[in-house]
Enzyme design. Sequence first.
Site, PDB file in Angstrom:
ATOM      1  N   GLU B  53      -2.405 -12.884   3.124  1.00  0.00           N
ATOM      2  CA  GLU B  53      -3.692 -13.588   3.052  1.00  0.00           C
ATOM      3  C   GLU B  53      -4.502 -13.501   4.342  1.00  0.00           C
ATOM      4  O   GLU B  53      -5.729 -13.530   4.305  1.00  0.00           O
ATOM      5  CB  GLU B  53      -3.473 -15.054   2.666  1.00  0.00           C
ATOM      6  CG  GLU B  53      -3.029 -15.262   1.219  1.00  0.00           C
ATOM      7  CD  GLU B  53      -1.521 -15.218   1.038  1.00  0.00           C
ATOM      8  OE1 GLU B  53      -0.805 -14.818   1.982  1.00  0.00           O
ATOM      9  OE2 GLU B  53      -1.048 -15.596  -0.048  1.00  0.00           O
ATOM     10  N   PHE B 115       4.842 -28.829  -5.226  1.00  0.00           N
ATOM     11  CA  PHE B 115       5.193 -27.450  -4.882  1.00  0.00           C
ATOM     12  C   PHE B 115       3.940 -26.683  -4.444  1.00  0.00           C
ATOM     13  O   PHE B 115       2.915 -26.732  -5.107  1.00  0.00           O
ATOM     14  CB  PHE B 115       5.841 -26.749  -6.088  1.00  0.00           C
ATOM     15  CG  PHE B 115       6.160 -25.309  -5.809  1.00  0.00           C
ATOM     16  CD1 PHE B 115       7.109 -24.959  -4.850  1.00  0.00           C
ATOM     17  CD2 PHE B 115       5.496 -24.294  -6.481  1.00  0.00           C
ATOM     18  CE1 PHE B 115       7.389 -23.635  -4.577  1.00  0.00           C
ATOM     19  CE2 PHE B 115       5.776 -22.962  -6.215  1.00  0.00           C
ATOM     20  CZ  PHE B 115       6.726 -22.629  -5.254  1.00  0.00           C
ATOM     21  N   GLN B 116       4.045 -26.008  -3.320  1.00  0.00           N
ATOM     22  CA  GLN B 116       2.928 -25.255  -2.722  1.00  0.00           C
ATOM     23  C   GLN B 116       1.691 -26.122  -2.504  1.00  0.00           C
ATOM     24  O   GLN B 116       0.565 -25.654  -2.628  1.00  0.00           O
ATOM     25  CB  GLN B 116       2.599 -24.005  -3.556  1.00  0.00           C
ATOM     26  CG  GLN B 116       3.729 -22.971  -3.476  1.00  0.00           C
ATOM     27  CD  GLN B 116       3.325 -21.583  -3.953  1.00  0.00           C
ATOM     28  OE1 GLN B 116       2.477 -21.442  -4.821  1.00  0.00           O
ATOM     29  NE2 GLN B 116       3.941 -20.549  -3.396  1.00  0.00           N
ATOM     30  N   LYS B 165      -6.092 -26.794  -9.624  1.00  0.00           N
ATOM     31  CA  LYS B 165      -5.876 -25.928 -10.778  1.00  0.00           C
ATOM     32  C   LYS B 165      -6.514 -26.505 -12.045  1.00  0.00           C
ATOM     33  O   LYS B 165      -7.075 -25.761 -12.857  1.00  0.00           O
ATOM     34  CB  LYS B 165      -4.363 -25.746 -10.985  1.00  0.00           C
ATOM     35  CG  LYS B 165      -4.013 -24.634 -11.948  1.00  0.00           C
ATOM     36  CD  LYS B 165      -2.503 -24.386 -11.964  1.00  0.00           C
ATOM     37  CE  LYS B 165      -2.149 -23.219 -12.869  1.00  0.00           C
ATOM     38  NZ  LYS B 165      -0.701 -22.946 -12.862  1.00  0.00           N
ATOM     39  N   MET B 483      -2.096  -5.407  27.642  1.00  0.00           N
ATOM     40  CA  MET B 483      -2.860  -6.391  28.403  1.00  0.00           C
ATOM     41  C   MET B 483      -1.932  -7.465  28.972  1.00  0.00           C
ATOM     42  O   MET B 483      -2.128  -7.937  30.095  1.00  0.00           O
ATOM     43  CB  MET B 483      -3.949  -7.020  27.534  1.00  0.00           C
ATOM     44  CG  MET B 483      -5.011  -7.761  28.314  1.00  0.00           C
ATOM     45  SD  MET B 483      -5.848  -6.738  29.541  1.00  0.00           S
ATOM     46  CE  MET B 483      -7.274  -6.177  28.605  1.00  0.00           C
TER      47      MET B 483
END
Lengths: 174, 589
Positions: B53, B115-116, B165, B483
Amino acid sequence: MYHTHKEIELAERHTLSIIVDNEAGVLARVIGLFSGRGYNIEHLTVAPVDLSGKESRITVVTVGTPHVIEQIKAQLDRLVPVHRVADLTESGPHVERELALIKVHCNNGEQQAALRIAEAFRAKTVDSSFDSYIFEVTGKTEKIRAFIKLMEDAGLVEAVRTGVAALTRGSEGL
Amino acid sequence: MSGKEFSGAEIIINSLVDLGVEVIFGYPGGAVLPLYDALYGQDKIRHILVRHEQAAVHAAEGYARSTGKPGVVLVTSGPGATNAVTGLTDAMLDSIPVICLTGQVPSHLIGSDAFQEADTVGITRHCTKHNYLVRDVDQLSRIVHEAYYVATSGRPGPVVIDIPKDIQIFTSSISHSGAIKHRSYQPEVKGDIDSIRQAVSLMVGAKKPIFYTGGGVINSGPAAAQLLREIVQLTGAPITSTLMGLGAYPASDRQFLGMLGMHGTYEANHAMHDCDVMICVGARFDDRVTGRLEAFSPNSRKIHIDIDRSSINKTVRVDVPIVGDVAHVLEDMLKIWKATILENASQSYDDWWAQIEGWRERDCLKYRTSDDVIMPQYALERLQELTKDKDVYFTTEVGQHQMWAAQFLKFEDPNRWMTSGGLGTMGYGFPAAIGVQIAHPDALVIDVAGEASIQMNIQELGTAIQYGLPVKIFILNNEYMGMVRQWQELNHGGRYSQSYSDSLPDFIALAKSYGGHGILVDKPADVDAAIKEMIETKGLVIVDCRVEKLANCFPMVPSGAAHNEMILPDDDEAGNENKQEFKGGAALV
């Protein structure tokens, strides 16, 4: 070896009025801005103020250097749900009021003193039992502080304060 | 406004189509299944399936930065949203318009540690310009339109819409179309005309003026870059740019002094330090630009054009603040300048230019050449030379290679240079290149990378191959987080703590394993052939360019130093008498 930057300006106390959309999370956005950028909040008051309940008015008392105060206002102003930001301290004379409830538990002798002080501060007695009172007092922050200080010797149990509400003097609105 | 009933998922897709969205970068999951179902079997919006993502957001940023249109992201709840946070923060700091749709657990489960489930609006409040949790399907269309408006108006930025949802499944007949008027957010684009007049009179009186321009010019659009060119050429003043602003003014023009700041040119930084009037256009006095604040351009009057009032006087006090959009302000400024200059004698900055040419002669980007080892600067010089006539876009990761790319690639036009400036996100360049290539399928898109950064989003090789994207990854491989190693050499006694890139993959085999092409080059004489082969190869290419391991990126203004306290390239042949040692403090931030 580390270089640190020191602020040399002196801190000032400013009262800000913020009109916001009364939507979920708006208070978290305003408070989060203060904590995320390291600004101070001394007082915070918030409630819907128009009858439809669409807008809320937040009053914040903050302390910072003039440069920081300027940044706070600019940062608040760019939050999407913020309609207006006003600096009451800068815009001239204004009225500030705070309300406090103070509970005291009085032994014999303290009772008279507590009532006398409450009268002098024009506090109302809003609850009373055989040996206790709750006083309601309104005024500027200094007055509230002085009242609580005096009540310490008259059996202070606990105190709660609303934080500052403020409006500019005169006919103009925000 | 009303009519047929649509599901929340359909309303979102319809609203995005109405707003002109053509591409979504995303990754499916449980909480966005209704949305993915609505995407299925429609052909108005193309979905690009990424492999992580974070990469979806960077790809959307690359798409946005190279087109001027906002990028759109779709991820699931919980880990989908938290993985997107780095990308959102990146877009926030670089003012890139991104609309990120996140799935959320059904409304009745919010707050139950489902969940999630993650508190997405809570987590993203600080890394977005604004965010929404949708609680009513009737509000959905308005919110999508409003989010688009907020992301693209004023100072652009990322906006999250968190959609439970059940809201995606519920139906509504309410849908918006076209532009939306926001209740509270209406940024001013026109600058205050008196302030612009004041700015012009300062400019007219200047003996040593300089334009200091940034990403705001590019965000303002092509007209802003055009107006900038006009006013800079009309005034005859020098111009320098931030990392984010490269391309707004043509690098090949004599008046362009190169990038300024920590790894900016000697001439740009000295001109900033010595100027008497500074015209800051769409830049924000970042600490990587100013160096030590108390010593920043001490004798100049400063004009600052910015659409975000909070950028003004944030770190540097300015004399003439102008809040407004760059294109609008420059248009007014040009008119007033033309009228003013007619009344006055024409400007001459001969003495100022003589001083600048003196700094230029120091040739601050010179580096030690070698016949045996590829110098990273040489590789980039050749890359610039062999791509300059092509329709080319560059992205970068973060580190030494990024700064060398900013120094050695020459950008003539805006929107051709995508890099993570504010947040400094390693792993930005490759997914950003994917987003650029989606928007410009026939262009040559090159991600200049380091061997460490590229591994942070290397999984996107799958995305590039799946969509047949011929992205070129040009790795300057020095086997170090260059760097970090450079700072350890300069500030930490050469103790290279954890900065060696051990156990590197065989990048050639890696490219092949995904179905791409790999090229290894380790001799200066072979660099041109490798670059040509990369350009001519049709599909995805990784070039593993083995460069000098211990090269440092100079010039450098050490953190905590002033602009005129630069470390210059260590030129062995010319001797060290010109080298300025920095004796002050440095902070690794």
